[in-house]
Write a protein that holds these residues in place. Sequence first.
Motif, PDB file in Angstrom:
ATOM      1  N   UNK A 289     -33.724  12.774 -13.706  1.00 20.31           N
ATOM      2  CA  UNK A 289     -32.856  12.833 -12.523  1.00 20.31           C
ATOM      3  C   UNK A 289     -33.676  12.802 -11.227  1.00 20.31           C
ATOM      4  N   UNK A 290     -33.228  12.017 -10.278  1.00 22.56           N
ATOM      5  CA  UNK A 290     -33.942  11.885  -9.015  1.00 22.56           C
ATOM      6  C   UNK A 290     -33.257  12.719  -7.943  1.00 22.56           C
ATOM      7  N   UNK A 291     -34.046  13.128  -6.963  1.00 21.30           N
ATOM      8  CA  UNK A 291     -33.501  13.863  -5.818  1.00 21.30           C
ATOM      9  C   UNK A 291     -33.050  12.840  -4.778  1.00 21.30           C
ATOM     10  N   UNK A 292     -31.774  12.793  -4.443  1.00 23.98           N
ATOM     11  CA  UNK A 292     -31.326  11.773  -3.489  1.00 23.98           C
ATOM     12  C   UNK A 292     -31.964  11.940  -2.119  1.00 23.98           C
ATOM     13  N   UNK A 293     -32.209  10.843  -1.460  1.00 26.65           N
ATOM     14  CA  UNK A 293     -32.765  10.873  -0.113  1.00 26.65           C
ATOM     15  C   UNK A 293     -31.642  10.614   0.879  1.00 26.65           C
TER      16      UNK A 293
ATOM     17  N   UNK B  70     -31.615   2.862  -3.295  1.00 29.15           N
ATOM     18  CA  UNK B  70     -32.652   3.875  -3.508  1.00 29.15           C
ATOM     19  C   UNK B  70     -31.986   5.078  -4.168  1.00 29.15           C
TER      20      UNK B  70
ATOM     21  N   UNK C 152     -35.948  10.336  -5.200  1.00 23.41           N
ATOM     22  CA  UNK C 152     -37.371  10.482  -5.490  1.00 23.41           C
ATOM     23  C   UNK C 152     -37.562  11.360  -6.728  1.00 23.41           C
ATOM     24  N   UNK C 153     -38.609  11.058  -7.485  1.00 28.27           N
ATOM     25  CA  UNK C 153     -38.971  11.898  -8.624  1.00 28.27           C
ATOM     26  C   UNK C 153     -40.440  12.312  -8.498  1.00 28.27           C
ATOM     27  N   UNK C 154     -40.793  13.248  -9.342  1.00 28.56           N
ATOM     28  CA  UNK C 154     -42.158  13.755  -9.350  1.00 28.56           C
ATOM     29  C   UNK C 154     -42.931  13.042 -10.452  1.00 28.56           C
TER      30      UNK C 154
ATOM     31  N   UNK D 132     -46.343  13.236 -11.856  1.00 28.57           N
ATOM     32  CA  UNK D 132     -47.605  13.987 -11.909  1.00 28.57           C
ATOM     33  C   UNK D 132     -48.098  14.371 -10.515  1.00 28.57           C
TER      34      UNK D 132
ATOM     35  N   UNK E 125     -44.923  11.986  -5.144  1.00 29.06           N
ATOM     36  CA  UNK E 125     -43.492  11.768  -4.960  1.00 29.06           C
ATOM     37  C   UNK E 125     -43.240  10.263  -4.972  1.00 29.06           C
ATOM     38  N   UNK E 126     -42.357   9.857  -5.868  1.00 32.99           N
ATOM     39  CA  UNK E 126     -42.163   8.444  -6.153  1.00 32.99           C
ATOM     40  C   UNK E 126     -40.705   8.104  -5.881  1.00 32.99           C
ATOM     41  N   UNK E 127     -40.466   7.023  -5.133  1.00 33.20           N
ATOM     42  CA  UNK E 127     -39.069   6.651  -4.906  1.00 33.20           C
ATOM     43  C   UNK E 127     -38.588   5.759  -6.057  1.00 33.20           C
TER      44      UNK E 127
ATOM     45  N   UNK F  92     -49.496  20.181 -10.559  1.00 33.12           N
ATOM     46  CA  UNK F  92     -48.723  19.682 -11.685  1.00 33.12           C
ATOM     47  C   UNK F  92     -48.936  20.564 -12.914  1.00 33.12           C
TER      48      UNK F  92
ATOM     49  N   UNK G 186     -27.705  20.106  -3.800  1.00 34.32           N
ATOM     50  CA  UNK G 186     -29.113  19.749  -3.662  1.00 34.32           C
ATOM     51  C   UNK G 186     -29.917  20.976  -3.240  1.00 34.32           C
TER      52      UNK G 186
ATOM     53  N   UNK H  21     -46.295  14.232   0.691  1.00 31.84           N
ATOM     54  CA  UNK H  21     -45.871  13.222   1.655  1.00 31.84           C
ATOM     55  C   UNK H  21     -44.812  12.301   1.056  1.00 31.84           C
TER      56      UNK H  21
ATOM     57  N   UNK I 100     -45.442   6.919  -0.497  1.00 36.23           N
ATOM     58  CA  UNK I 100     -44.866   5.954  -1.421  1.00 36.23           C
ATOM     59  C   UNK I 100     -43.479   5.482  -1.015  1.00 36.23           C
ATOM     60  N   UNK I 101     -43.013   5.905   0.142  1.00 36.89           N
ATOM     61  CA  UNK I 101     -41.694   5.446   0.540  1.00 36.89           C
ATOM     62  C   UNK I 101     -41.684   5.135   2.029  1.00 36.89           C
TER      63      UNK I 101
ATOM     64  N   UNK J 101     -42.557  19.879  -4.798  1.00 38.20           N
ATOM     65  CA  UNK J 101     -42.135  19.881  -6.189  1.00 38.20           C
ATOM     66  C   UNK J 101     -41.855  21.310  -6.610  1.00 38.20           C
TER      67      UNK J 101
ATOM     68  N   UNK K  56     -40.073  21.112 -11.845  1.00 37.26           N
ATOM     69  CA  UNK K  56     -40.630  19.770 -11.877  1.00 37.26           C
ATOM     70  C   UNK K  56     -39.855  18.772 -11.025  1.00 37.26           C
ATOM     71  N   UNK K  57     -38.745  19.207 -10.423  1.00 35.18           N
ATOM     72  CA  UNK K  57     -37.976  18.271  -9.601  1.00 35.18           C
ATOM     73  C   UNK K  57     -38.468  18.283  -8.161  1.00 35.18           C
ATOM     74  N   UNK K  58     -38.157  17.191  -7.485  1.00 32.86           N
ATOM     75  CA  UNK K  58     -38.570  17.085  -6.088  1.00 32.86           C
ATOM     76  C   UNK K  58     -37.508  17.741  -5.209  1.00 32.86           C
TER      77      UNK K  58
ATOM     78  N   UNK L 292     -36.602  18.396  -0.990  1.00 33.45           N
ATOM     79  CA  UNK L 292     -36.967  17.890   0.329  1.00 33.45           C
ATOM     80  C   UNK L 292     -37.136  19.051   1.302  1.00 33.45           C
TER      81      UNK L 292
END
Lengths: 154, 720
Positions: free
Chosen positions: A39-43, A50, A53-55, A57, A60-62, B342, B585, B673, B677-678, B689, B693-695, B697
Amino acid sequence: MEMIAKETTKPRELISFIIGKQEFCVDIMSVREIRGWSPATPLPHSPAFVRGVINLRGAVLSIVDLASRLGLPSSEPSARHVIIVAQVGSQIAGLLVDAVTGILTVTPETIRPTPDVASEMARSFVKGVLAIDNRMITLITLDHVLPSQELEAA
Amino acid sequence: MDAMAEIKQVFFQECEEQLFELEAGLLTIERGDDDPETVNAVFRAVHSIKGGAGAFNLTDLVHFAHVFENTMDLVRVGKLVPTQPLIKLMLRAADILADLVRAARDDETSDPGPREAMAVELKAYTPGAAPAAVEAAKPVKAKVEEEFVFVPTKVDFADLDDLNLMPTLHFRILFQPSAELYAKGNETTILFRELSRLGSMSVTCDSSKLPALDAIEAEGAYFTWSVDLETSEDEEAVKAVFDFVEWDSALTIELIESAPAEEEPFVFQPTMVDADLLNSISDVPLEVPVEAAKPQLALVASKADKAAPSDDHAPADKKEAATATIRVDLERVDRLIDLVGELVINQAMLAERVAELGLARMSAVSIGLDELEQLTREIQDSVMAIRAQPVKSVFQRMPRLVREVALQTGKTVRLVTEGEGTEVDKTVIERLSDPLTHMIRNAIDHGLEKPEVRRAAGKPEEGLLKVAALHRSGRIVIEISDDGAGINRPRVRAIAVEKGLIAPEAKLSDEEIDNLIFLPGFSTAAVISDISGRGVGMDVVKRSIQALGGRISIVSRPGLGSTFTMSLPLTLAVLDGMVVSVAGQTLVIPLTAVVEILLPQATTVHNFGGNSRVMGVRNEFIPLIDVGQVLQYRSEDIDPKMGVALLVEAEGGVRNALLVDAIQGQRQVVIKSLEANYGHVPGIAAATILGDGRVALILDVDAVVVDSRAEFASSLPLAG
């Protein structure tokens, strides 16, 4: 499509995947890894394609929903979906697809020019098409997958 | 970057360290500490800069460093007493040297005026060019070659009489190398070979300190060598052999007997002089007086006494700077920090899974997991500590700043720094420099009075400026205090009224008046000076400190001085945040922004205009911003009673209430940041994080407040 012919004289390897009922492929060199959906965290204030974003390792990756990005009907992601982690320019992005089908080794001649279809997808993403065992596989480029320019313009 | 540029970069980094050593050493001497080790350290710093500069053909730097070094050498050998004026001169010379280093680094050409004037002043202390000649005579020439210029010099026989080259001297050299000497690639054999060129010698090795075989450390140093040397060279030449190992060994050079040279009339007898010696005569056009060597002997002996005690590490302990360090690319450290973060999350997840299995607390798996947890925490702390650096690197720039500002304002200032070893993250240090500089300028320009005013007030003419760093409850606190006049409250108040910052009839406490100086556009200086800027005063300082997640406050006592206290987080990689939920969220709100937590009541929340709401807080109406709506998580208003309002202070002291669904807790989060990557996301400062393990904001409070205003103003959808 002479450009592609010039770029690659040797056979190249591509990763093929399915979105909906269509098959696509990208150059294997831009693929970092393939992982399951989480599951991704919505931006906020982000384009619909889009997913959030997920984690990965610690980074932060979109996640870009490739179906929606290519203008195809998109479905709600489930554990069966796959994320292709790919290098896009200097950034890394996760591409949400339905499934990865395999690795193709093709010679440049196999790659045919893009059919003359006036769609946004064809112009921004498609680099050519391949015909393998009666399957049509669309070769796409990832250069414009991320919305960075659009965001800056907004 | 090519190899040469890389080496050059390392050289300049080292120069910075040497310059700091130099300044610190000079300041120590200024305080009346005449420890020869300090003088040596100062000399060594200039010498190293000169040596390196020579290798890169930085001629300006070499020349100036050379002149500086010559004067310093006289102090080192005891020919020149380090008087206060001389030390002050040397401090200024150190500043010029620093300018030259920076100019060389940035490939700029600096104005030769000040350094030439300084060179003249420095040269005034050196009789002739004697030290240069001594240098040139050293057998180890690698570093001094660049200025090894043969100057034809008239030598008259009166001088030669003093030269006294003939006698055979008998030295006993006691040489005890430390492990560091070997670690630096030096080798006793080579030293002794060099020594043997000076004359005939016999070497004995004292191996009594050699421990039993099983106790030997392969890298250790256990031998003491004793060398009996008969030479016609003087002690300086013998010492020169050990020039580069002096600091890593205990060295005693003792003159045992010498031919009664002083009594003997000087006779020029070529037969007694070997070819080497003749060469060195032509190399050494000026005097190397034996008389000068005598007091040096005493100096060396006394130094050796200090270094000689059985404990080999005594000299090493004394020089704290000798701690072994490596230079590591910052990116690698950051990568490590990411991975460890991590690891912590993974470990927490694993522990959760195990807990789900319902294993007994004392089972081997649970105990193993507990140990793993402790280990990971420890690793995390250690990794974070790698990025931490002492604030010394910022503090070391302050003495010069104080000197310059003091000179410009005609005030005399003594700077006292404390807690230089206090460690804080590198990024914080980098961004600390500007506000600190500004505050010190301010303190000297506005805080301290002129000498005559101070005298009239019964204070010492020299103003005291104290800069101290300390750790307090997980933050770094920096205090800048002066013993000046303190804040002139009636005047501050008058200015604030005049500039319309406060109402003329406003009743303000002393503290509130003091804090007026942080308001934008406030400047108390009657005459705007170059030093404290033009109206960009303390508000800029305050804002830049807030940007770092810090706070600043002032305590002032009229006539006694003021103390500014800034408190900053130890790292910018970690943030204290309040974890809240909004529309399903999880968000993190920086704790520094949160002033108060309020529970909205039906009676306190009012609709205001179209779709905005305000909340009554102690007779004030504060805009209530629904975070869920600003971030487009939901489009409908929620009932404020179901949520919690956080009273936040945004830039410029604007207060707003942020409406969230619930508060989950308060914790430290690692900042990640989003831009990497975005790209930039409006209303969001960064990501982090969470333990699962979830991101999550991190909210950009300032941006959210601005956004919500824009939204109210134009009801247009935001970008996206």
